[in-house]
Design a protein around this motif. Structure first.
Motif, short mmCIF file in Angstrom:
data_model
loop_
_atom_site.label_atom_id
_atom_site.label_comp_id
_atom_site.label_asym_id
_atom_site.label_seq_id
_atom_site.Cartn_x
_atom_site.Cartn_y
_atom_site.Cartn_z
N TYR A 279 -0.35 12.82 1.28
CA TYR A 279 -0.17 11.49 0.67
C TYR A 279 -0.64 11.57 -0.77
N GLN A 280 0.30 11.38 -1.69
CA GLN A 280 0.00 11.50 -3.12
C GLN A 280 0.07 10.14 -3.80
N PRO A 281 -0.86 9.84 -4.69
CA PRO A 281 -0.68 8.66 -5.54
C PRO A 281 0.56 8.84 -6.41
N LYS A 282 1.34 7.80 -6.58
CA LYS A 282 2.55 7.91 -7.39
C LYS A 282 2.24 8.02 -8.88
N LYS A 283 1.13 7.43 -9.29
CA LYS A 283 0.76 7.46 -10.69
C LYS A 283 0.24 8.84 -11.05
N ALA A 284 0.84 9.45 -12.07
CA ALA A 284 0.44 10.79 -12.49
C ALA A 284 -0.97 10.76 -13.06
N ALA A 285 -1.69 11.83 -12.82
CA ALA A 285 -3.06 11.94 -13.34
C ALA A 285 -3.46 13.41 -13.30
N MET B 161 -15.16 2.49 14.61
CA MET B 161 -15.56 3.33 13.48
C MET B 161 -14.37 3.96 12.78
N VAL B 162 -13.24 4.08 13.49
CA VAL B 162 -12.04 4.61 12.82
C VAL B 162 -11.08 3.49 12.44
N THR B 163 -10.97 2.44 13.27
CA THR B 163 -10.05 1.36 12.92
C THR B 163 -10.50 0.61 11.68
N GLN B 164 -11.79 0.68 11.33
CA GLN B 164 -12.27 0.03 10.12
C GLN B 164 -11.63 0.63 8.87
N LEU B 165 -11.11 1.85 8.99
CA LEU B 165 -10.49 2.51 7.85
C LEU B 165 -9.14 1.92 7.49
N PHE B 166 -8.64 1.00 8.30
CA PHE B 166 -7.42 0.28 7.94
C PHE B 166 -7.65 -0.59 6.71
N PHE B 167 -8.91 -0.99 6.49
CA PHE B 167 -9.23 -1.92 5.40
C PHE B 167 -9.66 -1.14 4.16
N GLU B 168 -8.95 -1.38 3.08
CA GLU B 168 -9.17 -0.62 1.84
C GLU B 168 -10.57 -0.79 1.27
N SER B 169 -11.19 -1.93 1.55
CA SER B 169 -12.51 -2.19 0.99
C SER B 169 -13.63 -1.57 1.83
N ASN B 170 -13.28 -0.84 2.88
CA ASN B 170 -14.29 -0.24 3.74
C ASN B 170 -15.20 0.69 2.95
N VAL C 119 0.84 -1.20 0.00
CA VAL C 119 0.00 0.00 0.00
C VAL C 119 0.87 1.25 0.00
N ALA C 120 1.91 1.22 0.85
CA ALA C 120 2.80 2.39 0.95
C ALA C 120 3.53 2.65 -0.36
N ILE D 152 -4.30 5.48 7.07
CA ILE D 152 -5.44 6.08 6.39
C ILE D 152 -4.97 6.98 5.25
N GLY D 153 -3.92 7.75 5.51
CA GLY D 153 -3.37 8.60 4.45
C GLY D 153 -2.92 7.79 3.25
N ARG D 154 -2.25 6.67 3.50
CA ARG D 154 -1.78 5.83 2.40
C ARG D 154 -2.95 5.21 1.65
N ARG D 155 -3.97 4.82 2.37
CA ARG D 155 -5.14 4.22 1.71
C ARG D 155 -5.90 5.25 0.88
N LEU D 156 -5.96 6.46 1.37
CA LEU D 156 -6.59 7.51 0.57
C LEU D 156 -5.85 7.70 -0.75
N ALA D 157 -4.53 7.69 -0.70
CA ALA D 157 -3.74 7.85 -1.93
C ALA D 157 -3.96 6.68 -2.86
N LYS D 158 -4.03 5.47 -2.31
CA LYS D 158 -4.24 4.30 -3.17
C LYS D 158 -5.62 4.33 -3.82
N GLN D 159 -6.59 4.99 -3.14
CA GLN D 159 -7.93 5.10 -3.70
C GLN D 159 -8.02 6.20 -4.75
N GLY D 160 -6.92 6.95 -4.95
CA GLY D 160 -6.91 7.97 -5.98
C GLY D 160 -7.06 9.39 -5.47
N PHE D 161 -7.08 9.57 -4.15
CA PHE D 161 -7.17 10.90 -3.56
C PHE D 161 -5.76 11.44 -3.26
#
Length: 295
Positions: free
Chosen positions: A59-65, A275-284, A29-30, A92-101
């Protein structure tokens, strides 16, 4: 949290293997994101500059867009604890980036050094910095979704529906936030909560909120709800604290009366921390909801 305790119950070898799998997953993820750490969102020359807490991580996605939607995340912690450097918030920051934010995870000054109005002002300054600078990091300043858990949820609500002076003080328009997601928000109605003080330990909140009922009202988003607020999505744990579920419902009613009913979701069986620890999971499902809000 249930997963955590299940892991602890595993035999040592199985626990080791599970830890290796989780570590490998976290590294994957990182690797999909880039973290820019400890950016000051308050000028070092400001008389109240706090070199530890007036900072944010990006936290930035590495893929340019093309410019990406932004999520500004405000942590909880009863207004007296918490930091962007918490491992969960980094995840959470890393997961946000992986989701495209482009994820922006902030710290702010804490009680007793800073009272809640000052904390809300810190968050407004972090939002102003994000509006002004997030293009430099690939983010779209016109699509900033505010997100907060617990005390951070109450602060996010203040930014989005709070008095116009809080935003205008830092050059922000009423529309600075494109949308808002509140995750089990605390502090939406501290006026009623502190007038009643019906739960053991409630007196502790007289420190961050003071003993002045005028401050309790000023720092409660419920009393600032107005027409023209950004779209809201509110998630409440089915097993959270009664004060959170009741104030969340009153907040929903206020928005509905103004003709802006929020998406209001109760997650069965979820307690406040879950309610916050659930955000560890990308599919949340909250990540999917952030994508909808960012459109």
């Amino acid at each position: 949290m249930k997963l955590f305790f299940r892991l602890l119950a595993l035999p040592p070898l199985a626990l080791l293997l599970a830890a290796v799998v989780l570590l490998a997953h976290e590294q994957a993820v990182a690797s999909a994101s880039r973290r820019v750490a400890n950016v000051a969102y308050v000028a070092a020359t400001a008389p109240d500059f706090d070199p530890q807490n007036h900072r944010l991580d990006i936290y930035q996605p590495k893929k340019a867009a093309a410019p990406r939607p932004v999520v500004l995340f405000i942590h909880g912690g009863s207004w007296n604890s918490g930091s962007k450097d918490n491992l969960l918030y980094r995840a959470i920051g890393r997961r946000l980036a992986k989701q495209g934010f482009v994820g922006v995870v902030i710290s702010y000054r804490l009680s007793p050094q800073a009272l809640v109005p000052a904390q809300a002002d810190d968050c407004a300054r972090a939002l102003a910095w994000t509006v002004a600078h997030i293009k430099e990091y690939g983010g779209d300043p016109a699509r900033i979704v505010l997100m907060g858990h617990s005390a951070g949820g109450g602060l996010a609500a203040l930014l989005a529906t709070g008095s116009d002076t809080l935003l205008a003080k830092h050059g922000l328009p009423r529309t600075a936030a494109h949308a808002v997601l509140l995750d089990d928000p605390a502090g939406l109605d501290m006026l009623t909560y502190l007038q009643k003080q019906e739960y053991e330990g409630d007196a502790q909140y007289l420190i961050p909120f003071t003993r002045d009922p005028a401050v309790w009202r000023q720092a409660s988003a419920l009393y600032h709800v107005r027409a023209g607020a950004p779209p809201y999505s509110i998630y409440i744990g089915g097993e959270t604290y009664p004060s959170i579920s009741s104030s969340g419902e009153r907040f929903r009613q206020q928005l509905t009366q103004l003709g802006q009913p929020p998406k209001y979701t109760i997650l069965p069986g979820k307690k406040h921390v879950g309610m916050v620890t659930q955000l560890f999971f990308e599919s949340n499902e909250l990540y999917a909801e952030l994508k909808r809000l960012a459109q």
